[in-house]
Design a protein around this motif. Sequence first.
Motif, short mmCIF file in Angstrom:
data_model
loop_
_atom_site.label_atom_id
_atom_site.label_comp_id
_atom_site.label_asym_id
_atom_site.label_seq_id
_atom_site.Cartn_x
_atom_site.Cartn_y
_atom_site.Cartn_z
N GLU A 87 0.83 -1.21 0.00
CA GLU A 87 0.00 0.00 0.00
C GLU A 87 0.86 1.26 0.00
OE1 GLU A 87 -3.31 2.34 -0.20
OE2 GLU A 87 -3.13 0.18 -0.49
N THR A 88 1.95 1.23 0.76
CA THR A 88 2.87 2.38 0.79
C THR A 88 3.54 2.56 -0.57
OG1 THR A 88 3.29 1.97 3.12
CG2 THR A 88 4.86 3.36 1.97
N ARG A 90 2.32 1.67 -3.45
CA ARG A 90 1.30 2.19 -4.35
C ARG A 90 1.10 3.69 -4.17
NH1 ARG A 90 -3.47 3.90 -4.19
NH2 ARG A 90 -3.81 3.34 -2.03
#
Length: 106
Positions: A87-88, A90
């Motif tokens: 997620e980071t 992305r």
Amino acid sequence: MIPHVYELDTFTHMKETGRAYESAAFEDIHMPSNISVGIFIAVFSLVLGFAGIWHIWWLAIVGLIGILVTVIMHANRNDDGYFIPAETVRMIEESRGRVSIAQETK
């Protein structure tokens, strides 16, 4: 996967057609821990080289033992590093794409 090339400058063509910053499948990234073993090995190597050139054998032995002890201690560490979550990754890639697009419009 082989990329398809349509123009001389493919990335410019992808930006013009809106495909340059398409989202991809992101995975966690494994990162090693920050350690200073390389600096210690370099210092002991400098000592070993200096002592070898000037034939100071006791200092050469100290440098060699220092290198060996540092390598053995590092080899016996139980440190697996850390992961950067997908997620980071992305979010970083999306913000980088927005910055590039904003700079192009100026």
